[in-house]
Design an enzyme around this catalytic site. Sequence first.
Site, PDB file in Angstrom:
ATOM      1  N   GLU A 154      37.532  41.979  39.438  1.00 39.66           N
ATOM      2  CA  GLU A 154      36.840  41.046  40.250  1.00 39.66           C
ATOM      3  C   GLU A 154      35.347  41.032  39.812  1.00 39.66           C
ATOM      4  O   GLU A 154      34.520  41.183  40.929  1.00 39.66           O
ATOM      5  CB  GLU A 154      37.249  40.744  41.643  1.00 39.66           C
ATOM      6  N   GLU A 201      46.428  38.247  41.283  1.00 44.14           N
ATOM      7  CA  GLU A 201      46.430  38.575  42.531  1.00 44.14           C
ATOM      8  C   GLU A 201      46.773  37.253  43.361  1.00 44.14           C
ATOM      9  O   GLU A 201      46.030  36.074  43.149  1.00 44.14           O
ATOM     10  CB  GLU A 201      45.095  39.016  43.154  1.00 44.14           C
TER      11      GLU A 201
END
Length: 657
Positions: free
Chosen positions: A152, A309
Site C-alpha cells: 500500500e 485485500e
Amino acid sequence: MKSVRMPVPGISLGCDYNPEQWSPDVWREDAALMRRAGVDLVAVNIFGWSNLEPSPGEYRFDDLDEVVELLHTHGIKINLGTGTSSPPPWLSSRYPETLPVTADGTTRFPGGRQAWCPSSPVFRDRALDLVGRVARRYGNHPALALWHVSNELGCHNALCYCETSADAFRTWLRARYRKIETLNEAWGTSFWSQRYSDWAEIQPPRLALSLRNPAQLVDFQRFSSDELLGYYRAEAAILRKHSTVPVTTNFMVTAHIRNLDYWSWAPEMDVVANDHYLDHRLGDPVAELSFAADLTRGLAGGRPWMLMEQAAGAVNWQPHNVTKAPGEMIRNSLTHVARGADSVCFFQWRASAQGAEKFHSALLPHAGTDTVAWREVLKLSETLDRIGEVAGTEVEADVALLFSWESWWSSEGEARPSQAVTYLDQVHSAHGALRGLGVTTDVVAPGADLSRYKLVVVPGLYMISDTDAQAIADYVSGGGRLVVTYFSGIVDERDRIRLGGYPGAFREVLGVLSEEFGPLLPGDTVALSNGGSASLWTERLRTTTASVIATYEDGAMSGIPAITRNQYGAGTAWYVATKTDMSEILREATQVVSDKSDKKEVVRRRGDGRGYLFVINHGTEAVDHPARGTDLITGEKVDGVLTVQGGGVAVVREENP
C-alpha cells in the site's frame, strides 16, 4: 497491451499471512487449515523487515524459509512481499533523517507503519539491499507465484515535506519545466509576489498563514506520486533481475485515499492488484465497491485483475466498524469477480492477538472454526471453485466514465466556489445512477480511446488538457453521446482558468455558456421544471446552440437552464449544471429500457465464445432476470427466467452468448 500473468489459474482465493506474529506450532496448524479452506495464494513477508534484519547487516531467513517450505508442502502458492513496507526501529534510530515530515513541518515518528520519507536515499539504499537478498534467496522457488513490492505504497507517507523531499521536488520541477521562467508562468507566480528567480528558492507547499498556490499544490501531488512510483520501479527492477515471476503492488482504489495517480502506475504492473474495504462512512458502501472495481478494471486496461485485500467482516479503522451479515462477504467477493477480478484475497488469514489491527476481521477469527465466519469462508471457497471457468474472460461494457486523479486533487483545493462540492460525490452519483439502471461502466482516463462506447459520462472533470478535451469533442462529432456534469472543464493542466465563460473546455460541444457559479448552502434545494429537485450547485447558464431540458423553478436562478442537450456534429451532448437525480438523463442518453434497481446488480463477462451473467441480489426480496443457461453455483438449468433469492448470487453460463 501486454498479457496478464495471473499468479494462480481459475478464480483463486488468497490471503495475507503474518507468521512472525505466531509460533511454529501455529504455522503448521494454519497451513493445514488453509488447505482445508481451499486457499490458493498466501502473501507473506509483507512486514518482515525487522525479522529478516533484526540489526543492521544481521540477516535471519530461517523462519521465512520454514514458512515458505510449509506452504509449498501444502500445495499453496506464495505472494512474496519484499518486506520493505515498514522499516525496523534501528533504521530511524540510526538515521533519523529518514523519517517523514508533515505539511506543518513536524516529524512523524516510528510506532505505526510507513515511517519513512519516499525521497530518502538512506532508506532506499537499505531497503533495496534487503530486496536483493530476498530476490536472490527465493526468486526461483517453485512455490513463488507473485512478487509483492512493499505494501500500500503512499497510504500514510505519500506527501513528505522534509528538506530531502524539497531537494527532490526541485529536481522534479527542473525536469518538468526546464526554465524558471516557464515554472513562473505555469504557477502564476505574479500573484501575491511569488515570482521565483532561482530553483533553490522553491519549497514544498508547507502550511502557510494564508491560502497556498494551487498550481504548486497540484505539482507537489504529481511529484509525490512520481517519487513513490520511482521507488516501486527500483524494487521491481531488482526482482526482475533475479526472477521471472510477475511483479505487482497493491493499489488503494478507494474513497478515502487519493494521493497516487494510478493511471501512471498501472503500466508498470505485471498484474493490477487493488485493496478495497467497505466504507460505512459513505451513503452507499456497496455502490462504491462496484465503482472501485470498475476503476481497477480500467487501470488493468479491461483485463483481469486481483483483489489483493478485503475484509471478511469488520475493519478496525472506521468510527463504527460494521461487521458483515451472513452472505455479504460472498456478495462482495462476487461483485469484484463480476467486474473483472480473477483473484479474491483477504487481509488477513488469522486474526491478530496483538497490535493495532487486533480487532480487524480475518478468515480465521479469534473464536476459531466453529463460527459463522469460518463457514462463510468455506462456502466462498466452494463458490469460487464452481465458477473457475469464468477466469480470463472480460467484462462487457459500452458506457465509459472519465476519471482523473489530477482533477480530484485540483478541484478540491483550498479556495474553491463551494467546499461542499467534492469530486467523488459527482463521480459516485453518475456511476451509481448507471449501476441502478443495470448499465455496466468502464472507468477510463482522459485521453482514452472512446470510439467503441455508445455513451461517455464526464462527472466534475474540473481539470483537463486541450488535447483530451478535443478528443471528447471529436468523439461526439463522430456520433457519440456525452453527459457532462457541473464544475467540469474549468481549468487547463496548469490549473489556469479557461477564460470566456464556463464550462471552459466543453462550451462548444455542450452549446452553453455559464457566466457565474451559484453554489447553494448545504440543505437548500430548488425545484426543477421537469419535476425534480436540485441542490448544492446552480449556474447562471445560457444556451448558445443547445436546447433546454429543464430550468430552475425558484431561487436566484429561476427560469435559467439547469439541464441542456446539444446536437454537435453527428452526436449529442447533455449538460447537467446542478446536483440532481441523473437516472432519467442517463436513461435517455444510454437508451436503455430497464427498471431502476439499486438492489439487483447485473454484469456480464465474455471471452472465447463464452458468456457469463452475474446477478447479485443486495436486497432481501427475490428478484427475477431473463436468462438461459446453467447456474454454475447451483448447477441448475435456467430456462428463460432466473430467480435469485434475497441476498443471493447467481453466475449463469449463457447459451449462445
